[in-house]
Design a protein around this motif. Structure first.
Motif, PDB file in Angstrom:
ATOM      1  N   ARG A  85      66.212  -1.799 -12.556  1.00  0.00           N
ATOM      2  CA  ARG A  85      67.227  -2.376 -13.451  1.00  0.00           C
ATOM      3  C   ARG A  85      68.499  -1.526 -13.465  1.00  0.00           C
ATOM      4  O   ARG A  85      69.606  -2.053 -13.551  1.00  0.00           O
ATOM      5  CB  ARG A  85      66.677  -2.522 -14.873  1.00  0.00           C
ATOM      6  CG  ARG A  85      65.480  -3.437 -14.970  1.00  0.00           C
ATOM      7  CD  ARG A  85      65.773  -4.862 -14.477  1.00  0.00           C
ATOM      8  NE  ARG A  85      64.557  -5.479 -13.976  1.00  0.00           N
ATOM      9  CZ  ARG A  85      64.348  -5.797 -12.718  1.00  0.00           C
ATOM     10  NH1 ARG A  85      65.290  -5.579 -11.810  1.00  0.00           N
ATOM     11  NH2 ARG A  85      63.221  -6.355 -12.335  1.00  0.00           N
ATOM     12  N   GLU A  89      60.628  -7.351 -19.739  1.00  0.00           N
ATOM     13  CA  GLU A  89      59.665  -6.784 -18.791  1.00  0.00           C
ATOM     14  C   GLU A  89      58.860  -5.628 -19.371  1.00  0.00           C
ATOM     15  O   GLU A  89      57.702  -5.423 -18.999  1.00  0.00           O
ATOM     16  CB  GLU A  89      60.401  -6.287 -17.538  1.00  0.00           C
ATOM     17  CG  GLU A  89      60.939  -7.386 -16.653  1.00  0.00           C
ATOM     18  CD  GLU A  89      61.714  -6.839 -15.475  1.00  0.00           C
ATOM     19  OE1 GLU A  89      61.719  -7.500 -14.431  1.00  0.00           O
ATOM     20  OE2 GLU A  89      62.317  -5.754 -15.603  1.00  0.00           O
ATOM     21  N   THR A 118      60.222   0.319 -12.688  1.00  0.00           N
ATOM     22  CA  THR A 118      60.894  -0.884 -13.200  1.00  0.00           C
ATOM     23  C   THR A 118      62.284  -0.548 -13.731  1.00  0.00           C
ATOM     24  O   THR A 118      63.266  -1.253 -13.453  1.00  0.00           O
ATOM     25  CB  THR A 118      60.060  -1.542 -14.316  1.00  0.00           C
ATOM     26  OG1 THR A 118      58.796  -1.923 -13.777  1.00  0.00           O
ATOM     27  CG2 THR A 118      60.758  -2.765 -14.881  1.00  0.00           C
ATOM     28  N   GLY A 155      56.581   2.719 -16.657  1.00  0.00           N
ATOM     29  CA  GLY A 155      57.746   1.870 -16.422  1.00  0.00           C
ATOM     30  C   GLY A 155      58.892   2.511 -15.663  1.00  0.00           C
ATOM     31  O   GLY A 155      59.987   1.937 -15.586  1.00  0.00           O
TER      32      GLY A 155
END
Length: 307
Positions: free
Chosen positions: A90, A36, A86, A83
């Motif tokens: 995770r 990703e 994101t 990021g």
């Protein structure tokens, strides 16, 4: 309790580390993070370190060794579009797979969702958000806006006090991630030492380089079944250099916005000639003209929306 349960709950003397790693599935999450996010090697290294720590803590518990819930609250610093959200998703997945949070969801908020407008309004708002986040991760973006010492009538301090209390008393059921620009977060922690003492992991997200931004763009296009022609790719390399030099550049976020507008121009170019047969290649191809029509290439200063 039955003997079978006693045997099952009894401490184990040894554990196959690879089997344990594979069974909890954190390798899959780390691989997903690699897919990703382009680059960000220091960030990915820290996430692997945290995942490794949690795996060993889980093994220590199974072996009956002294193990207390580690402090997992974090600080993410960096510019927009690097990021952070994101990675928060995770991390929540890793925490859930290893049993450190019950649900593994992320509740993302800013000051507006936590701080009220009048006396008695803040506590219910903050507690409602915390209730939603329990069993997962609370991601507070631009956390420094909670603290406004120049405004005597500001209610952010009330939200801060509630957060600090819950971060300590519920740390086995909630992970809080504070995010924002690095310099402002430094000032925020200096003014609120209670937060600094409760945050165990400080992770800095660097800006992307030009090559990484191009790779991000190509990945985004591929996910939507588009691709640059060679000439369009060259044009977009120029676009990146020009756009980065202008105000309000937000890394991958700005790249995504630029691609959205490029797709609009591509669609408009195709529909402008209705007396033709279009092929799959036509539909998938981004031409140089689709990129070069951006206001970024004009001499007049472009706004954030002018990509």
């Amino acid at each position: 309790m039955s003997n079978a349960e006693n045997i099952q709950d009894a401490p184990v003397a040894d554990i196959d580390l690879r089997q344990e790693f594979n069974e909890v599935g954190i390798g899959e999450v780390l691989e997903q993070l690699d897919r990703e996010l382009i680059g960000l090697a220091p960030v990915k290294t820290r996430i692997r370190e945290i995942a490794s720590l949690l795996l060993i803590e889980r093994i220590r518990q199974r072996m009956g060794l002294t193990a207390e819930t580690p402090t997992l609250h974090m600080s993410f610093t960096g510019n927009p579009g690097t990021g952070k959200t994101t990675v928060a998703l995770r991390i929540a997945s890793i925490l859930h797979k290893l049993g450190f949070v019950r649900r593994g969801h992320v509740v993302s908020v800013t000051r507006d969702e936590l701080v009220g407008q009048y006396i008695g309004h803040t506590a219910p708002k903050t507690k409602e958000i915390l209730k939603k986040a329990m069993g997962g991760v609370l991601f507070i973006d631009e956390a420094y806006y909670l603290y406004r010492p120049d405004n005597e009538r500001d209610y952010g301090q009330e939200a801060i006090e509630i957060l600090l209390q819950v971060m300590e008393s519920q740390r086995d059921d909630l992970v809080v991630i504070l995010a924002g620009y690095g310099d402002r977060m430094d000032k925020f922690f200096a003014s609120n030492p209670g937060f600094r003492s409760r945050v165990a992991h400080h992770i800095d997200f660097p800006d992307y380089g030009d090559d990484e931004l191009l790779s991000i763009a190509e990945l985004m296009l591929k996910e939507q079944s588009y691709r640059f022609t060679p000439q369009a790719k060259e044009a977009f390399v120029r676009y990146i250099a020009l756009r980065k030099a202008q105000p309000l550049f937000s890394n991958a976020r700005s790249i995504r916005n630029a691609l959205d507008r490029i797709r609009l121009r591509q669609a408009n170019r195709l529909v402008a000639d209705l007396d033709r047969i279009v092929t799959v290649d036509d539909i998938q191809s981004i031409e140089a003209s689709d990129v070069l029509a951006s206001r970024v290439f004009s001499k007049s200063p472009a706004s954030e929306g002018g990509s």
